[in-house]
Design a protein around this motif. Sequence first.
Motif, PDB file in Angstrom:
ATOM      1  N   GLY A  30       3.414  10.743   2.916  1.00 22.24           N
ATOM      2  CA  GLY A  30       4.795  11.215   2.750  1.00 22.24           C
ATOM      3  C   GLY A  30       5.189  12.259   3.682  1.00 22.24           C
ATOM      4  N   HIS A  66       5.166   7.586   2.366  1.00 23.51           N
ATOM      5  CA  HIS A  66       5.007   7.951   0.866  1.00 23.51           C
ATOM      6  C   HIS A  66       4.946   6.338   0.270  1.00 23.51           C
ATOM      7  CE1 HIS A  66       6.171   9.124  -2.947  1.00 23.51           C
ATOM      8  NE2 HIS A  66       5.781  10.160  -2.864  1.00 23.51           N
ATOM      9  N   PRO A  67       4.127   6.552  -0.825  1.00 24.82           N
ATOM     10  CA  PRO A  67       3.968   5.164  -1.675  1.00 24.82           C
ATOM     11  C   PRO A  67       5.443   4.593  -2.057  1.00 24.82           C
ATOM     12  CG  PRO A  67       2.383   6.738  -2.211  1.00 24.82           C
ATOM     13  CD  PRO A  67       3.099   7.616  -1.462  1.00 24.82           C
ATOM     14  N   ARG A  68       6.195   5.495  -2.592  1.00 18.80           N
ATOM     15  CA  ARG A  68       7.382   4.934  -3.059  1.00 18.80           C
ATOM     16  C   ARG A  68       8.231   4.214  -2.002  1.00 18.80           C
ATOM     17  NH1 ARG A  68      10.182   9.606  -3.874  1.00 18.80           N
ATOM     18  NH2 ARG A  68       8.872  10.337  -5.412  1.00 18.80           N
ATOM     19  N   LEU A  69       8.162   4.694  -0.813  1.00 14.25           N
ATOM     20  CA  LEU A  69       8.939   4.085   0.467  1.00 14.25           C
ATOM     21  C   LEU A  69       8.250   2.571   0.710  1.00 14.25           C
ATOM     22  CD1 LEU A  69      10.713   4.667   2.896  1.00 14.25           C
ATOM     23  CD2 LEU A  69       8.803   4.523   4.133  1.00 14.25           C
ATOM     24  N   LEU A  71       7.025   0.833  -1.685  1.00 18.26           N
ATOM     25  CA  LEU A  71       7.511  -0.068  -2.643  1.00 18.26           C
ATOM     26  C   LEU A  71       8.984  -0.851  -2.311  1.00 18.26           C
ATOM     27  CD1 LEU A  71       6.323   1.515  -5.880  1.00 18.26           C
ATOM     28  CD2 LEU A  71       5.352  -0.533  -4.702  1.00 18.26           C
ATOM     29  N   THR A  72       9.564  -0.262  -1.449  1.00 16.70           N
ATOM     30  CA  THR A  72      11.182  -0.549  -1.288  1.00 16.70           C
ATOM     31  C   THR A  72      11.322  -1.247   0.044  1.00 16.70           C
ATOM     32  OG1 THR A  72      11.746   1.822  -0.684  1.00 16.70           O
ATOM     33  CG2 THR A  72      11.914   1.070  -3.006  1.00 16.70           C
ATOM     34  N   GLN A  73      10.521  -0.841   0.834  1.00 18.92           N
ATOM     35  CA  GLN A  73      10.668  -1.284   2.381  1.00 18.92           C
ATOM     36  C   GLN A  73       9.645  -2.033   2.905  1.00 18.92           C
ATOM     37  OE1 GLN A  73      12.019   1.866   4.979  1.00 18.92           O
ATOM     38  NE2 GLN A  73      13.660   2.705   3.573  1.00 18.92           N
ATOM     39  N   LYS A  77       5.469  -1.443   4.974  1.00 17.05           N
ATOM     40  CA  LYS A  77       3.893  -1.849   4.580  1.00 17.05           C
ATOM     41  C   LYS A  77       3.109  -2.213   5.751  1.00 17.05           C
ATOM     42  CE  LYS A  77       5.098  -3.230  -0.064  1.00 17.05           C
ATOM     43  NZ  LYS A  77       5.132  -4.412  -1.041  1.00 17.05           N
TER      44      LYS A  77
END
Length: 93
Positions: A30, A66-69, A71-73, A77
């Motif tokens: 992050g 960040h792990p949240r990013l 998940l969405t982009q 990954k």
Amino acid sequence: MVEASDLAAAAERMRTHVALAQPRRLLLLGDRTIRALLPTGNGAAVGGLHDFNHDGGIVPAIATFHPRLLLTQLAAKAECWRILQSLIEEARP
């Protein structure tokens, strides 16, 4: 939103914990973590190997998203996987 003073206090606690744990390498997740723990003058960015300076010495650190990013982009990954592979390669004798 995290206040600057709270972030500085958290960064100091993280440095103490790293000194106690004495890891061989660090994975930072992050943007806020990266900015709090790595000096801005060395071009702290995602992907590169950086020196993390703490009370117990210097530890190689690599930064990623960040792990949240993740998940969405989807494109992030693939970049994160490349970064994790470079950390694994760096750890091999």
